[in-house]
Design a protein around this motif. Structure first.
Motif, PDB file in Angstrom:
ATOM      1  N   ILE B 194       0.871  -1.183   0.000  1.00 50.94           N
ATOM      2  CA  ILE B 194       0.000   0.000   0.000  1.00 50.94           C
ATOM      3  C   ILE B 194       0.900   1.222   0.000  1.00 50.94           C
ATOM      4  CG2 ILE B 194      -1.765   1.296   1.252  1.00 50.94           C
ATOM      5  CD1 ILE B 194      -2.694  -1.376   2.428  1.00 50.94           C
ATOM      6  N   ASP B 195       0.899   1.948  -1.147  1.00 52.42           N
ATOM      7  CA  ASP B 195       1.768   3.111  -1.221  1.00 52.42           C
ATOM      8  C   ASP B 195       0.969   4.392  -1.392  1.00 52.42           C
ATOM      9  OD1 ASP B 195       4.186   1.793  -0.946  1.00 52.42           O
ATOM     10  OD2 ASP B 195       4.085   1.120  -3.046  1.00 52.42           O
ATOM     11  N   GLN B 196      -0.126   4.232  -2.092  1.00 51.53           N
ATOM     12  CA  GLN B 196      -0.846   5.467  -2.404  1.00 51.53           C
ATOM     13  C   GLN B 196      -1.797   5.860  -1.292  1.00 51.53           C
ATOM     14  OE1 GLN B 196      -2.394   4.292  -6.153  1.00 51.53           O
ATOM     15  NE2 GLN B 196      -0.896   5.539  -7.268  1.00 51.53           N
ATOM     16  N   THR B 197      -1.971   7.124  -1.147  1.00 54.06           N
ATOM     17  CA  THR B 197      -2.781   7.675  -0.074  1.00 54.06           C
ATOM     18  C   THR B 197      -4.223   7.175  -0.129  1.00 54.06           C
ATOM     19  OG1 THR B 197      -1.408   9.603  -0.378  1.00 54.06           O
ATOM     20  CG2 THR B 197      -3.248   9.829   1.109  1.00 54.06           C
ATOM     21  N   LEU B 198      -4.770   7.106  -1.341  1.00 55.56           N
ATOM     22  CA  LEU B 198      -6.162   6.675  -1.469  1.00 55.56           C
ATOM     23  C   LEU B 198      -6.328   5.226  -1.015  1.00 55.56           C
ATOM     24  CD1 LEU B 198      -7.544   8.320  -4.715  1.00 55.56           C
ATOM     25  CD2 LEU B 198      -8.328   8.643  -2.357  1.00 55.56           C
ATOM     26  N   ASP B 199      -5.314   4.388  -1.407  1.00 57.15           N
ATOM     27  CA  ASP B 199      -5.347   2.996  -0.972  1.00 57.15           C
ATOM     28  C   ASP B 199      -5.342   2.939   0.548  1.00 57.15           C
ATOM     29  OD1 ASP B 199      -5.320   2.133  -3.505  1.00 57.15           O
ATOM     30  OD2 ASP B 199      -3.177   1.683  -3.598  1.00 57.15           O
ATOM     31  N   TRP B 200      -4.543   3.823   1.075  1.00 60.92           N
ATOM     32  CA  TRP B 200      -4.394   3.902   2.532  1.00 60.92           C
ATOM     33  C   TRP B 200      -5.743   4.206   3.182  1.00 60.92           C
ATOM     34  CZ3 TRP B 200      -2.765   2.584   6.846  1.00 60.92           C
ATOM     35  CH2 TRP B 200      -2.690   3.410   7.984  1.00 60.92           C
ATOM     36  N   ILE B 201      -6.470   5.180   2.614  1.00 59.11           N
ATOM     37  CA  ILE B 201      -7.773   5.546   3.166  1.00 59.11           C
ATOM     38  C   ILE B 201      -8.712   4.346   3.098  1.00 59.11           C
ATOM     39  CG2 ILE B 201      -9.831   6.992   2.807  1.00 59.11           C
ATOM     40  CD1 ILE B 201      -7.801   9.104   1.686  1.00 59.11           C
ATOM     41  N   TRP B 202      -8.681   3.681   1.942  1.00 57.46           N
ATOM     42  CA  TRP B 202      -9.555   2.536   1.745  1.00 57.46           C
ATOM     43  C   TRP B 202      -9.225   1.425   2.756  1.00 57.46           C
ATOM     44  CZ3 TRP B 202     -14.002   1.389   0.508  1.00 57.46           C
ATOM     45  CH2 TRP B 202     -14.392   0.081   0.191  1.00 57.46           C
ATOM     46  N   TYR B 203      -7.951   1.253   2.938  1.00 55.14           N
ATOM     47  CA  TYR B 203      -7.493   0.240   3.883  1.00 55.14           C
ATOM     48  C   TYR B 203      -8.002   0.560   5.286  1.00 55.14           C
ATOM     49  CZ  TYR B 203      -4.294  -2.322   6.921  1.00 55.14           C
ATOM     50  OH  TYR B 203      -3.776  -3.116   7.893  1.00 55.14           O
ATOM     51  N   LYS B 204      -7.859   1.846   5.654  1.00 53.40           N
ATOM     52  CA  LYS B 204      -8.311   2.283   6.982  1.00 53.40           C
ATOM     53  C   LYS B 204      -9.815   2.068   7.148  1.00 53.40           C
ATOM     54  CE  LYS B 204      -4.915   4.204   9.470  1.00 53.40           C
ATOM     55  NZ  LYS B 204      -4.584   3.742  10.833  1.00 53.40           N
ATOM     56  N   ILE B 205     -10.560   2.467   6.085  1.00 56.88           N
ATOM     57  CA  ILE B 205     -12.024   2.368   6.170  1.00 56.88           C
ATOM     58  C   ILE B 205     -12.444   0.900   6.275  1.00 56.88           C
ATOM     59  CG2 ILE B 205     -14.193   2.744   4.900  1.00 56.88           C
ATOM     60  CD1 ILE B 205     -12.912   5.342   3.832  1.00 56.88           C
ATOM     61  N   SER B 206     -11.855   0.019   5.418  1.00 53.31           N
ATOM     62  CA  SER B 206     -12.265  -1.387   5.481  1.00 53.31           C
ATOM     63  C   SER B 206     -11.852  -1.994   6.814  1.00 53.31           C
ATOM     64  CB  SER B 206     -11.711  -2.184   4.310  1.00 53.31           C
ATOM     65  OG  SER B 206     -10.349  -1.941   4.152  1.00 53.31           O
ATOM     66  N   GLY B 207     -10.715  -1.520   7.357  1.00 52.99           N
ATOM     67  CA  GLY B 207     -10.276  -1.973   8.670  1.00 52.99           C
ATOM     68  C   GLY B 207     -11.275  -1.590   9.741  1.00 52.99           C
ATOM     69  N   PHE B 208     -11.832  -0.403   9.569  1.00 56.87           N
ATOM     70  CA  PHE B 208     -12.827   0.110  10.510  1.00 56.87           C
ATOM     71  C   PHE B 208     -14.067  -0.794  10.524  1.00 56.87           C
ATOM     72  CE2 PHE B 208     -16.500   2.980  11.185  1.00 56.87           C
ATOM     73  CZ  PHE B 208     -16.207   3.401  12.474  1.00 56.87           C
ATOM     74  N   PHE B 209     -14.477  -1.216   9.293  1.00 54.99           N
ATOM     75  CA  PHE B 209     -15.656  -2.079   9.226  1.00 54.99           C
ATOM     76  C   PHE B 209     -15.340  -3.493   9.709  1.00 54.99           C
ATOM     77  CE2 PHE B 209     -17.107   1.295   6.342  1.00 54.99           C
ATOM     78  CZ  PHE B 209     -18.269   1.605   7.027  1.00 54.99           C
ATOM     79  N   ASP B 210     -14.083  -3.912   9.512  1.00 52.83           N
ATOM     80  CA  ASP B 210     -13.670  -5.228   9.998  1.00 52.83           C
ATOM     81  C   ASP B 210     -13.835  -5.317  11.509  1.00 52.83           C
ATOM     82  OD1 ASP B 210     -13.154  -6.229   7.560  1.00 52.83           O
ATOM     83  OD2 ASP B 210     -10.977  -5.898   7.603  1.00 52.83           O
ATOM     84  N   LEU B 211     -13.581  -4.196  12.161  1.00 53.81           N
ATOM     85  CA  LEU B 211     -13.746  -4.156  13.620  1.00 53.81           C
ATOM     86  C   LEU B 211     -15.150  -4.611  14.022  1.00 53.81           C
ATOM     87  CD1 LEU B 211     -12.088  -0.833  14.824  1.00 53.81           C
ATOM     88  CD2 LEU B 211     -11.407  -3.162  15.413  1.00 53.81           C
TER      89      LEU B 211
END
Lengths: 213, 215
Positions: B194-211
């Protein structure tokens, strides 16, 4: 920054420029431009330029201080809300007078519907609803100065039917031309003339009745 | 010439009712030429209409002479108080007018702000994941020592991972490098960059829902 510049503009250029016989108030044009862009100070200057005119209009149309104040506030509120719609091709005074006059006419019509004030017994005679309304609410000092003649004239104007009242007030108390009145009321000059004629006759009869002529 | 004489001859026949409308035209300043002559001729002979004119002129004069009542001193203040701009600046007025747009704008501002926070150049090394206890951390390097097997996932931010042993889970790299000393098969769960900022946001958001999923 803008606030400051408009203030300077007023102190330096408070004069009318005559261009080909037409009075072009460049100060006013600039103030309106600034007010259109949402400049607070410019709008406040616009209030100072027109508040007296609108107050007098309201006072004569409605016959009392309170409603004159109300109508002045409402007029400027409308001006503020719709100044972006104002087309600078036309005179600003025509536009603001139209707003003010329409608000006055609305009130007169509501009043008429609410109390049936125009239900006069005999043509101009007797007690009607207008006598109950507080039309002369000046301080006692001012009332001393107001002559019997003025009282009669005021009352005669107060009793004018609404459609004659607006043209008479604009013609004689604001000294506007028949063309300007037509523009304000959105009606042809011929209609304005007819109404001025009838309004004048109505006033004449009232004043004659009060032995003023 | 003849025409005019004829018209003037007809003047006497203008009745008082007709003259009344001429009087009003006269007061409006609209009367010229023949009509003006007609009127003036009629008034010379009809005292009634003359009296009418005088009365109308007096009516006009009295109406015009009505003094203007004094304007209250605090009128300007009252007007300005009624104007909504006093209760807030332009942005506030706009926000009240378009609440949905305002909410969207606030969201964009916060998100943009967080992007800048993410892109801070002096970000530190962060290691997380279920396989944490098996790794050695040195400066900004995460080392999986030779012969060691990581039974879990690893997430590395702003650093480098050197895999000498084996990882049974996934390796996620955020702005990080991976150094596989042998073959890529050493990471069983695969490697995600994960290098790009947008990917990062997506990763964070999906992580949030994984919780929520986990709970």
């Amino acid at each position: 920054m803008l606030k400051r510049s408009s203030k300077i503009l007023i102190t330096l250029e408070h004069s009318n420029h005559y261009a080909g016989g037409i009075v072009v108030d460049s100060t006013e044009v600039k103030i309106i431009k600034l007010a259109k862009r949402g400049n607070h100070q410019a709008f406040s200057d616009l209030v100072d330029l027109y508040k007296n005119k609108i107050y007098h209009l309201g006072y004569r149309m409605l016959g009392n201080k309170q409603e004159a104040e109300d109508i002045t506030q409402e007029t400027f509120l409308r001006v503020y809300k719709s100044i972006h719609k104002y087309d600078a091709k036309y005179k600003f005074s025509t536009w603001i007078f139209r707003i003010g006059t329409n608000l006055c006419i609305d009130r007169l019509r509501k009043r008429k519907n609410a109390f049936s004030l125009d239900a006069e017994t005999i043509e101009g005679e007797g007690i009607d609803g207008y006598d109950i309304l507080p039309s002369e609410d000046d301080s006692p000092d001012q009332q001393l100065i107001i002559s019997e003649t003025q009282r009669h004239v005021r009352k005669a104007i107060d009793k004018l039917p609404e459609k004659y009242k607006s043209v008479i007030v604009l013609r004689y108390l604001h000294d506007l031309s028949l063309q300007e009145i037509g523009d304000i009321l959105h009606m042809p000059v011929t209609t304005v003339k007819t109404r001025v004629h009838r309004g004048r006759e109505y006033l004449r009869k009232k004043l004659e009745h009060g032995n003023l002529l | 010439m003849n025409e005019r004489v004829l018209t003037l001859k007809g003047v006497g026949k203008v009745n008082c009712k007709q003259v009344n409308s001429l009087l009003h035209e006269y007061l409006d300043g609209d009367l010229t030429g023949v009509k003006l002559h007609q009127l003036s001729h009629h008034l010379d002979t009809c005292s009634n209409c003359k009296e009418n004119l005088v009365q109308l002129e007096k009516t006009e004069a009295l109406t015009r002479s009505l003094p203007k009542s004094p304007v209250p001193d605090d009128l300007s203040n009252k007007i300005m108080d009624a104007i909504p701009m006093n209760s807030g600046n332009r942005w506030m007025r706009w926000a009240k007018q378009y609440p949905a747009m305002a909410a969207a704008a606030v969201f964009v501002i916060i998100m943009t702000g967080s992007l800048f926070a993410i892109n801070e150049p002096d970000s530190k090394l962060i290691v997380s994941g279920s396989g944490m206890e098996y790794v050695v951390i040195k400066d900004n390097q995460v080392i999986v020592p030779e012969g060691q097997t990581v039974n879990g996932d690893l997430v590395v931010e702003n650093g480098e991972i050197i895999v000498e042993g084996t990882v049974n889970g996934k390796v996620t790299l955020i702005d990080s490098e991976i150094n596989l000393l042998a073959s890529a098969e050493k990471v069983a769960g695969g490697v995600t960059h994960i290098d790009q900022t947008l990917d990062w946001i997506w990763y964070k958001i999906s992580g949030f829902f994984d919780l929520f999923k986990k709970e």
